[in-house]
Design a protein around this motif. Structure first.
Motif, PDB file in Angstrom:
ATOM      1  N   ILE A  98       0.770  -1.251   0.030  1.00  0.00           N
ATOM      2  CA  ILE A  98      -0.153  -0.084  -0.170  1.00  0.00           C
ATOM      3  C   ILE A  98       0.904   1.270  -0.163  1.00  0.00           C
ATOM      4  O   ILE A  98       1.612   1.381   0.638  1.00  0.00           O
ATOM      5  N   ARG A  99       0.661   2.092  -0.963  1.00  0.00           N
ATOM      6  CA  ARG A  99       1.329   3.426  -1.038  1.00  0.00           C
ATOM      7  C   ARG A  99       0.831   4.462  -0.143  1.00  0.00           C
ATOM      8  O   ARG A  99       1.837   4.987   0.826  1.00  0.00           O
ATOM      9  N   VAL A 100      -0.581   4.584  -0.260  1.00  0.00           N
ATOM     10  CA  VAL A 100      -1.177   5.623   0.894  1.00  0.00           C
ATOM     11  C   VAL A 100      -2.405   4.967   1.259  1.00  0.00           C
ATOM     12  O   VAL A 100      -3.201   4.356   0.540  1.00  0.00           O
ATOM     13  N   GLY A 101      -2.597   5.215   2.694  1.00  0.00           N
ATOM     14  CA  GLY A 101      -3.769   4.543   3.008  1.00  0.00           C
ATOM     15  C   GLY A 101      -4.199   4.458   4.488  1.00  0.00           C
ATOM     16  O   GLY A 101      -3.472   5.607   5.228  1.00  0.00           O
ATOM     17  N   LEU A 102      -4.924   3.586   4.792  1.00  0.00           N
ATOM     18  CA  LEU A 102      -5.196   3.670   6.638  1.00  0.00           C
ATOM     19  C   LEU A 102      -5.230   2.319   7.019  1.00  0.00           C
ATOM     20  O   LEU A 102      -5.806   1.327   6.334  1.00  0.00           O
ATOM     21  N   ALA A 103      -4.539   1.940   8.316  1.00  0.00           N
ATOM     22  CA  ALA A 103      -4.785   0.922   8.727  1.00  0.00           C
ATOM     23  C   ALA A 103      -5.494   1.169  10.164  1.00  0.00           C
ATOM     24  O   ALA A 103      -5.234   1.739  11.040  1.00  0.00           O
ATOM     25  N   HIS A 104      -6.515   0.059  10.268  1.00  0.00           N
ATOM     26  CA  HIS A 104      -7.243   0.205  11.350  1.00  0.00           C
ATOM     27  C   HIS A 104      -7.231  -1.056  12.225  1.00  0.00           C
ATOM     28  O   HIS A 104      -7.173  -2.170  11.654  1.00  0.00           O
ATOM     29  N   ARG A 134       4.354   1.581   5.161  1.00  0.00           N
ATOM     30  CA  ARG A 134       4.807   1.542   6.450  1.00  0.00           C
ATOM     31  C   ARG A 134       3.612   2.313   7.273  1.00  0.00           C
ATOM     32  O   ARG A 134       2.875   3.257   6.569  1.00  0.00           O
ATOM     33  N   LEU A 135       3.511   1.969   8.733  1.00  0.00           N
ATOM     34  CA  LEU A 135       2.751   2.817   9.435  1.00  0.00           C
ATOM     35  C   LEU A 135       3.280   4.134   9.483  1.00  0.00           C
ATOM     36  O   LEU A 135       4.257   4.175   9.868  1.00  0.00           O
ATOM     37  N   GLY A 136       2.443   5.128   9.308  1.00  0.00           N
ATOM     38  CA  GLY A 136       2.850   6.370   9.206  1.00  0.00           C
ATOM     39  C   GLY A 136       2.840   6.944  10.910  1.00  0.00           C
ATOM     40  O   GLY A 136       2.220   8.034  11.191  1.00  0.00           O
ATOM     41  N   MET A 137       3.380   6.247  11.831  1.00  0.00           N
ATOM     42  CA  MET A 137       3.294   6.759  13.230  1.00  0.00           C
ATOM     43  C   MET A 137       4.774   7.597  13.468  1.00  0.00           C
ATOM     44  O   MET A 137       5.706   7.706  12.487  1.00  0.00           O
ATOM     45  N   GLY A 138       4.831   8.423  14.429  1.00  0.00           N
ATOM     46  CA  GLY A 138       5.794   9.473  14.708  1.00  0.00           C
ATOM     47  C   GLY A 138       6.904   8.360  15.444  1.00  0.00           C
ATOM     48  O   GLY A 138       6.639   7.260  15.629  1.00  0.00           O
ATOM     49  N   ILE A 139       8.053   8.861  15.228  1.00  0.00           N
ATOM     50  CA  ILE A 139       9.281   8.199  15.709  1.00  0.00           C
ATOM     51  C   ILE A 139       8.957   7.615  17.072  1.00  0.00           C
ATOM     52  O   ILE A 139       9.698   6.528  17.293  1.00  0.00           O
ATOM     53  N   TRP A 140       8.394   8.283  18.050  1.00  0.00           N
ATOM     54  CA  TRP A 140       8.333   7.689  19.492  1.00  0.00           C
ATOM     55  C   TRP A 140       7.016   7.047  19.786  1.00  0.00           C
ATOM     56  O   TRP A 140       6.374   7.107  20.818  1.00  0.00           O
ATOM     57  N   GLN A 141       6.156   6.634  18.720  1.00  0.00           N
ATOM     58  CA  GLN A 141       4.976   5.999  18.937  1.00  0.00           C
ATOM     59  C   GLN A 141       4.803   4.491  18.697  1.00  0.00           C
ATOM     60  O   GLN A 141       5.601   4.153  17.721  1.00  0.00           O
ATOM     61  N   GLY A 142       4.097   3.843  19.340  1.00  0.00           N
ATOM     62  CA  GLY A 142       3.878   2.477  19.197  1.00  0.00           C
ATOM     63  C   GLY A 142       2.476   1.968  19.633  1.00  0.00           C
ATOM     64  O   GLY A 142       1.824   2.641  20.523  1.00  0.00           O
ATOM     65  N   ILE A 143       1.906   0.821  19.111  1.00  0.00           N
ATOM     66  CA  ILE A 143       0.742   0.331  19.551  1.00  0.00           C
ATOM     67  C   ILE A 143       0.924  -0.769  20.800  1.00  0.00           C
ATOM     68  O   ILE A 143       1.690  -1.535  20.742  1.00  0.00           O
ATOM     69  N   TYR A 144      -0.050  -0.320  21.630  1.00  0.00           N
ATOM     70  CA  TYR A 144       0.032  -0.880  22.909  1.00  0.00           C
ATOM     71  C   TYR A 144      -1.309  -1.920  23.012  1.00  0.00           C
ATOM     72  O   TYR A 144      -2.415  -1.349  22.786  1.00  0.00           O
TER      73      TYR A 144
END
Length: 143
Positions: free
Chosen positions: A33-39, A109-119
């Motif tokens: 995926i080039r651009v999109g959303l992960a839920h 890739r997931l477009g999260m910030g450098i200090w973000q993660g999914i808990y």
């Protein structure tokens, strides 16, 4: 393009656990995926998903400590007690934290910030494996 899969997170003890890599390891399709959303949606009422800092483990400890004060085990005013002293507080914590997170997808890739993660917020003493429905939606990358 739409992709939907049910992912399984391994059992964990009560607390907050970074699960970003465990989720991504089950989603090789993300790279298409080039651009999109992960839920990501957790199918349980006694666990939660949230996005937060992924660097300092004190964040995980502090989140757990604060929620234990907010919704303590075996509080005298709980009516829903048949499943144990940690069950009703787990439902409260799951409602407060939420059942899902949405993250942009950028260049596979997931477009999260450098200090973000999914808990994963595991709010039971012995919650077991947790099921997460992952829905990816986006425009395909060029081959």
């Amino acid at each position: 393009m739409w992709i939907q899969k049910t992912l399984t997170l391994k059992p964990r003890p009560r607390g907050f656990h970074l699960v970003t890599q465990e989720l991504l390891g089950q989603l090789p399709e993300l790279g298409r995926i080039r651009v999109g959303l992960a839920h990501f949606f957790i199918q349980h009422t006694s666990a939660s998903l949230t996005l937060n800092e992924n660097a300092d483990p004190d964040v995980r400890r502090d989140l757990e400590a604060h929620l234990r004060q907010l919704a303590p085990d075996a509080a005298a005013h709980y009516v829903h007690v048949l499943e144990g002293p940690d069950d009703m507080p787990a439902h409260i914590k799951a409602s407060l934290m939420g059942a899902s997170v949405s993250v942009p997808i950028t260049d596979g890739r997931l477009g999260m910030g450098i200090w973000q993660g999914i808990y994963l917020g595991e709010h039971r003493n012995h919650g077991g494996p947790r099921q997460v429905v992952a829905t990816l939606q986006g425009e395909a990358r060029e081959a």
